[in-house]
Design a protein around this motif. Sequence first.
Motif, short mmCIF file in Angstrom:
data_model
loop_
_atom_site.label_atom_id
_atom_site.label_comp_id
_atom_site.label_asym_id
_atom_site.label_seq_id
_atom_site.Cartn_x
_atom_site.Cartn_y
_atom_site.Cartn_z
N GLN A 2 0.91 -1.50 -0.01
CA GLN A 2 0.20 -0.19 -0.07
C GLN A 2 1.43 1.47 0.30
O GLN A 2 1.34 1.53 0.98
CB GLN A 2 -1.13 0.43 1.01
N HIS A 162 -5.76 7.03 -15.63
CA HIS A 162 -5.16 6.57 -13.80
C HIS A 162 -4.70 7.99 -13.89
O HIS A 162 -5.72 8.14 -12.40
CB HIS A 162 -3.99 5.86 -13.94
N ARG A 165 -8.28 9.82 -12.85
CA ARG A 165 -8.66 9.39 -12.03
C ARG A 165 -8.15 9.94 -10.85
O ARG A 165 -8.44 10.44 -9.83
CB ARG A 165 -9.08 8.15 -11.98
N LEU A 181 -3.13 3.92 -2.46
CA LEU A 181 -3.12 3.31 -3.36
C LEU A 181 -2.16 1.70 -3.35
O LEU A 181 -1.48 1.59 -2.80
CB LEU A 181 -2.45 3.86 -5.17
N GLU A 182 -2.74 0.59 -4.26
CA GLU A 182 -2.45 -0.52 -4.18
C GLU A 182 -1.45 -0.71 -4.77
O GLU A 182 -1.43 0.11 -6.56
CB GLU A 182 -3.53 -1.59 -4.11
N SER A 185 -1.70 -2.97 -9.01
CA SER A 185 -2.84 -2.84 -9.57
C SER A 185 -3.25 -1.26 -9.96
O SER A 185 -4.06 -1.23 -10.14
CB SER A 185 -4.12 -3.66 -8.57
N GLU A 187 -5.42 0.59 -7.64
CA GLU A 187 -6.64 0.44 -7.49
C GLU A 187 -6.43 1.56 -6.29
O GLU A 187 -5.06 1.20 -4.75
CB GLU A 187 -7.36 -0.96 -6.88
N GLN A 188 -7.33 2.76 -5.99
CA GLN A 188 -7.79 2.62 -4.34
C GLN A 188 -7.97 2.03 -3.30
O GLN A 188 -9.09 0.93 -4.08
CB GLN A 188 -8.47 4.14 -4.68
#
Length: 190
Positions: A2, A162, A165, A181-182, A185, A187-188
Amino acid sequence: MQVDFIKTGDRRYSVRIRRNGAPALIMDPAPGFDPDLPHDMVHFVAEGVLGLKGGVFGQIAAGGNAGGFRIETPDGGRDAKAHRRAVRKQAARGEKLVKEQGRDGVLSELAAFLFDVAWRCRSRPDSAAQQAALGEAERVRASLGAEERARLDAAAPRVFRHFDRLSAAWRALPSGEALALEWPSLEQVG
């Protein structure tokens, strides 16, 4: 892994990285604050989309520190011996990863620069700084091989989605809060 991008002030940010089985890392302050998309977030996206294992975040995920991060001391530094041991281990692993990174480290820097300049052309096309950056971007792009240029061209639409976003989320983030964020990936979290 993370990665927290933390807006620490009006024109400041830091990056905290939490990894399973390894000490958390921090860079505070982090370089290249931008109200739309900070420098390290540009790297995060570019490296994630391109799958660069030897870039900044790939090295950190593999146990390194990418040179600019330090081990966070959650105990306030009370266990100095354990902290020194962790720092030495982290530094040794980081040095080994830098030696092994191959072209990924260089490509990370070049790709982050090129994607950043191209993305900002949409919102700041006429600024003097953007015009200067465009000239440099043309020289950098010309220095790449045909295969690398094709790889970046193919990745650009995903990178820009990305960026769009994350930029919206970053602009809306209040000072003192983090955008988590991960990796890899992108992703949030939460």
